[in-house]
Design an enzyme around this catalytic site. Structure first.
Site, PDB file in Angstrom:
ATOM      1  N   VAL A  19       0.817  -1.225   0.000  1.00  0.00           N
ATOM      2  CA  VAL A  19       0.000   0.000   0.000  1.00  0.00           C
ATOM      3  C   VAL A  19       0.849   1.273   0.000  1.00  0.00           C
ATOM      4  O   VAL A  19       0.361   2.338  -0.364  1.00  0.00           O
ATOM      5  CB  VAL A  19      -1.007   0.051   1.177  1.00  0.00           C
ATOM      6  CG1 VAL A  19      -2.059  -1.033   1.056  1.00  0.00           C
ATOM      7  CG2 VAL A  19      -0.308   0.025   2.526  1.00  0.00           C
TER       8      VAL A  19
ATOM      9  N   ASN B 143      -7.046  -0.636   5.637  1.00  0.00           N
ATOM     10  CA  ASN B 143      -6.773  -1.341   6.890  1.00  0.00           C
ATOM     11  C   ASN B 143      -5.314  -1.794   7.044  1.00  0.00           C
ATOM     12  O   ASN B 143      -4.830  -1.951   8.159  1.00  0.00           O
ATOM     13  CB  ASN B 143      -7.711  -2.565   6.956  1.00  0.00           C
ATOM     14  CG  ASN B 143      -7.326  -3.557   8.011  1.00  0.00           C
ATOM     15  OD1 ASN B 143      -7.588  -3.350   9.198  1.00  0.00           O
ATOM     16  ND2 ASN B 143      -6.671  -4.647   7.608  1.00  0.00           N
TER      17      ASN B 143
ATOM     18  N   SER C 238      -6.474   4.451  15.504  1.00  0.00           N
ATOM     19  CA  SER C 238      -6.148   3.655  16.690  1.00  0.00           C
ATOM     20  C   SER C 238      -6.240   4.561  17.911  1.00  0.00           C
ATOM     21  O   SER C 238      -6.130   5.790  17.781  1.00  0.00           O
ATOM     22  CB  SER C 238      -4.713   3.123  16.566  1.00  0.00           C
ATOM     23  OG  SER C 238      -4.242   2.636  17.798  1.00  0.00           O
TER      24      SER C 238
ATOM     25  N   TYR D 194       4.048   5.124  14.979  1.00  0.00           N
ATOM     26  CA  TYR D 194       2.712   4.540  14.775  1.00  0.00           C
ATOM     27  C   TYR D 194       1.630   5.526  15.231  1.00  0.00           C
ATOM     28  O   TYR D 194       0.646   5.761  14.522  1.00  0.00           O
ATOM     29  CB  TYR D 194       2.648   3.230  15.559  1.00  0.00           C
ATOM     30  CG  TYR D 194       1.352   2.467  15.446  1.00  0.00           C
ATOM     31  CD1 TYR D 194       1.032   1.769  14.282  1.00  0.00           C
ATOM     32  CD2 TYR D 194       0.457   2.412  16.515  1.00  0.00           C
ATOM     33  CE1 TYR D 194      -0.153   1.052  14.192  1.00  0.00           C
ATOM     34  CE2 TYR D 194      -0.724   1.689  16.437  1.00  0.00           C
ATOM     35  CZ  TYR D 194      -1.022   1.015  15.273  1.00  0.00           C
ATOM     36  OH  TYR D 194      -2.201   0.303  15.182  1.00  0.00           O
ATOM     37  N   ALA D 195       1.826   6.124  16.401  1.00  0.00           N
ATOM     38  CA  ALA D 195       0.849   7.091  16.908  1.00  0.00           C
ATOM     39  C   ALA D 195       0.752   8.303  15.979  1.00  0.00           C
ATOM     40  O   ALA D 195      -0.339   8.835  15.735  1.00  0.00           O
ATOM     41  CB  ALA D 195       1.236   7.532  18.322  1.00  0.00           C
TER      42      ALA D 195
ATOM     43  N   LYS E 202      -1.270   7.246  12.917  1.00  0.00           N
ATOM     44  CA  LYS E 202      -2.695   7.052  13.207  1.00  0.00           C
ATOM     45  C   LYS E 202      -3.384   8.392  13.471  1.00  0.00           C
ATOM     46  O   LYS E 202      -4.562   8.578  13.136  1.00  0.00           O
ATOM     47  CB  LYS E 202      -2.874   6.098  14.385  1.00  0.00           C
ATOM     48  CG  LYS E 202      -2.456   4.659  14.071  1.00  0.00           C
ATOM     49  CD  LYS E 202      -3.143   4.114  12.835  1.00  0.00           C
ATOM     50  CE  LYS E 202      -3.051   2.618  12.688  1.00  0.00           C
ATOM     51  NZ  LYS E 202      -3.652   2.141  11.422  1.00  0.00           N
TER      52      LYS E 202
ATOM     53  N   ILE F 237      -6.985  -5.031  20.501  1.00  0.00           N
ATOM     54  CA  ILE F 237      -7.779  -6.099  19.880  1.00  0.00           C
ATOM     55  C   ILE F 237      -6.880  -7.308  19.659  1.00  0.00           C
ATOM     56  O   ILE F 237      -5.716  -7.159  19.264  1.00  0.00           O
ATOM     57  CB  ILE F 237      -8.351  -5.628  18.511  1.00  0.00           C
ATOM     58  CG1 ILE F 237      -8.974  -4.225  18.617  1.00  0.00           C
ATOM     59  CG2 ILE F 237      -9.346  -6.649  17.977  1.00  0.00           C
ATOM     60  CD1 ILE F 237     -10.124  -4.082  19.583  1.00  0.00           C
TER      61      ILE F 237
HETATM   62  N1  LIG Z   1      -4.976  -5.107  16.631  1.00  0.00           N
HETATM   63  C1  LIG Z   1      -5.139  -3.973  17.287  1.00  0.00           C
HETATM   64  O1  LIG Z   1      -5.199  -3.949  18.529  1.00  0.00           O
HETATM   65  C2  LIG Z   1      -5.278  -2.675  16.528  1.00  0.00           C
HETATM   66  C3  LIG Z   1      -5.634  -1.539  17.255  1.00  0.00           C
HETATM   67  C4  LIG Z   1      -5.770  -0.334  16.591  1.00  0.00           C
HETATM   68  C5  LIG Z   1      -5.572  -0.263  15.216  1.00  0.00           C
HETATM   69  N2  LIG Z   1      -5.208  -1.383  14.525  1.00  0.00           N
HETATM   70  C6  LIG Z   1      -5.013  -1.242  13.087  1.00  0.00           C
HETATM   71  O2  LIG Z   1      -5.827  -2.151  12.403  1.00  0.00           O
HETATM   72  C7  LIG Z   1      -5.208  -2.526  11.175  1.00  0.00           C
HETATM   73  C8  LIG Z   1      -5.137  -4.047  11.083  1.00  0.00           C
HETATM   74  O3  LIG Z   1      -4.354  -4.512  12.175  1.00  0.00           O
HETATM   75  P1  LIG Z   1      -4.311  -6.047  12.619  1.00  0.00           P
HETATM   76  O4  LIG Z   1      -4.288  -6.042  14.093  1.00  0.00           O
HETATM   77  O5  LIG Z   1      -5.337  -6.817  11.892  1.00  0.00           O
HETATM   78  O6  LIG Z   1      -2.848  -6.435  12.113  1.00  0.00           O
HETATM   79  P2  LIG Z   1      -2.297  -7.771  11.405  1.00  0.00           P
HETATM   80  O7  LIG Z   1      -0.829  -7.676  11.528  1.00  0.00           O
HETATM   81  O8  LIG Z   1      -3.005  -8.959  11.927  1.00  0.00           O
HETATM   82  O9  LIG Z   1      -2.731  -7.575   9.874  1.00  0.00           O
HETATM   83  C9  LIG Z   1      -2.202  -6.559   9.076  1.00  0.00           C
HETATM   84  C10 LIG Z   1      -2.167  -7.032   7.636  1.00  0.00           C
HETATM   85  O10 LIG Z   1      -1.669  -5.942   6.834  1.00  0.00           O
HETATM   86  C11 LIG Z   1      -0.753  -6.463   5.900  1.00  0.00           C
HETATM   87  N3  LIG Z   1       0.200  -5.413   5.529  1.00  0.00           N
HETATM   88  C12 LIG Z   1       1.181  -4.879   6.285  1.00  0.00           C
HETATM   89  N4  LIG Z   1       1.867  -3.951   5.605  1.00  0.00           N
HETATM   90  C13 LIG Z   1       1.290  -3.890   4.381  1.00  0.00           C
HETATM   91  C14 LIG Z   1       1.564  -3.123   3.222  1.00  0.00           C
HETATM   92  N5  LIG Z   1       2.554  -2.235   3.200  1.00  0.00           N
HETATM   93  N6  LIG Z   1       0.780  -3.314   2.127  1.00  0.00           N
HETATM   94  C15 LIG Z   1      -0.234  -4.226   2.143  1.00  0.00           C
HETATM   95  N7  LIG Z   1      -0.511  -4.989   3.220  1.00  0.00           N
HETATM   96  C16 LIG Z   1       0.232  -4.820   4.323  1.00  0.00           C
HETATM   97  C17 LIG Z   1      -0.065  -7.620   6.606  1.00  0.00           C
HETATM   98  O11 LIG Z   1       0.518  -8.525   5.685  1.00  0.00           O
HETATM   99  C18 LIG Z   1      -1.227  -8.213   7.416  1.00  0.00           C
HETATM  100  O12 LIG Z   1      -1.871  -9.241   6.695  1.00  0.00           O
HETATM  101  C19 LIG Z   1      -3.839  -1.837  11.146  1.00  0.00           C
HETATM  102  O13 LIG Z   1      -3.924  -0.632  10.430  1.00  0.00           O
HETATM  103  C20 LIG Z   1      -3.600  -1.563  12.621  1.00  0.00           C
HETATM  104  O14 LIG Z   1      -2.692  -0.488  12.808  1.00  0.00           O
HETATM  105  C21 LIG Z   1      -5.076  -2.596  15.159  1.00  0.00           C
END
Ligand SMILES: NC(=O)c1ccc[n+]([C@@H]2O[C@H](COP(=O)([O-])OP(=O)(O)OC[C@H]3O[C@@H](n4cnc5c(N)ncnc54)[C@H](O)[C@@H]3O)[C@@H](O)[C@H]2O)c1
Length: 261
Positions: A67, A93, A156, A168-169, A172, A201
């Protein structure tokens, strides 16, 4: 098997980046249950393909690409146009919370603040993935959303209250600003854009975080637990569907009450 003419997203086409894992996969499965056809995008094509195969119904496809790479994303949306000819829902996402050279491990080892230890490249790469990716995907998605649509961005609690690594912060927080500004521009085209700002999460991303850091956050959470990916998928479903037809430029934070602003 789900029928494409039934459900809260019946007949709609949705593209979800980062669909190979965690929240992205849960959203893909939930949207498909509700009648949507899903374009599952991920840096790891095999993981996206697995999600597409797990989705209820037919027509789901997997796409690769990074992305943060503009060329990859322009190519992705050209492929979506060829495959579906339309787009109704775009979920930005994909993301990571750590990068090589970001100084996090050194900070945890007591060697100083992350800001003093982080390389410039780690900082700008984090912005390129989250903010650059969100910008490019939104720009290309709206070209396909002729008669309106819904864009969902992933912020986030890190962007709201500063939890987590500083790059990261920062990314976001910028996504929240992008979402507000884009809503003002895109409203006239009938396109809504809203952010989800989850708390802690349970996904592979948080599985990689030291439990000693997460446990105090869970203790401070009124609901006393981490959220599930399915709970975030339900929030996304609301924002993707016409149930939220008068909602744009907003953020919603499913966080168990950890932050109440
Ligand atoms: N899990 C949490 O607690 C949480 C909290 C707040 C926000 N988020 C946000 O939610 C989103 C999903 O997080 P998650 O917990 O499912 O993470 P995850 O690591 O389980 O999944 C993230 C996915 O994104 C893909 N990815 C990473 N970099 C990429 C890139 N440059 N291009 C395309 N794909 C890419 C990875 O291969 C992975 O499959 C993220 O943006 C994360 O910052 C997660």
């Amino acid at each position: 098997m789900g029928r494409r003419d039934e459900g809260r997203l019946a007949g709609k086409v949705a593209c979800i980046t980062g669909a190979g894992s965690g929240l992205g996969r849960a959203m893909a499965l939930r949207f498909a249950e509700e009648g949507a056809t899903i374009a599952c995008q991920d840096l790891r094509w095999e993981a996206a393909d697995e999600t597409a195969r797990l989705c209820d119904g037919d027509g789901h496809r997997a796409y690769g690409g990074d992305v943060s790479d503009e060329g990859d994303m322009v190519s992705l949306f050209a492929q979506l146009y060829g495959a579906y000819g339309r787009l109704d829902v775009q979920v930005n996402n994909a993301g990571v919370d750590r990068l090589p050279g970001d100084g996090w491990d050194e900070m945890m080892a007591g060697q100083g603040s992350q800001i003093s230890l982080m390389g410039h490249e780690a900082f700008t790469k984090m912005l390129a993935i989250h903010v650059g990716g969100t910008f490019t995907c939104t720009r290309e998605a709206v070209k396909l959303m002729g008669e309106g649509g819904s864009v969902i961005t992933l912020a986030s609690i890190a962007g709201l209250a500063g939890w987590g690594p500083v790059h990261y912060a920062s990314a976001k927080g910028a996504i929240l600003g992008f979402t507000r500004s884009a809503a003002r521009e895109l409203g006239a085209m009938g396109i809504r854009i809203n952010a989800i700002a989850p708390g802690v999460i349970e996904t592979p991303m948080t599985a990689g975080v030291d439990e000693a850091l997460l446990a105090p956050m869970v203790m401070m959470t009124p609901l006393k637990r981490k959220g599930t990916a399915e709970e975030i998928a339900d929030t996304a479903l609301h924002l993707a569907s016409d149930e939220s037809s008068f909602t744009t430029g907003q953020w919603i934070s499913p966080n168990g009450g950890l932050i109440t602003i």
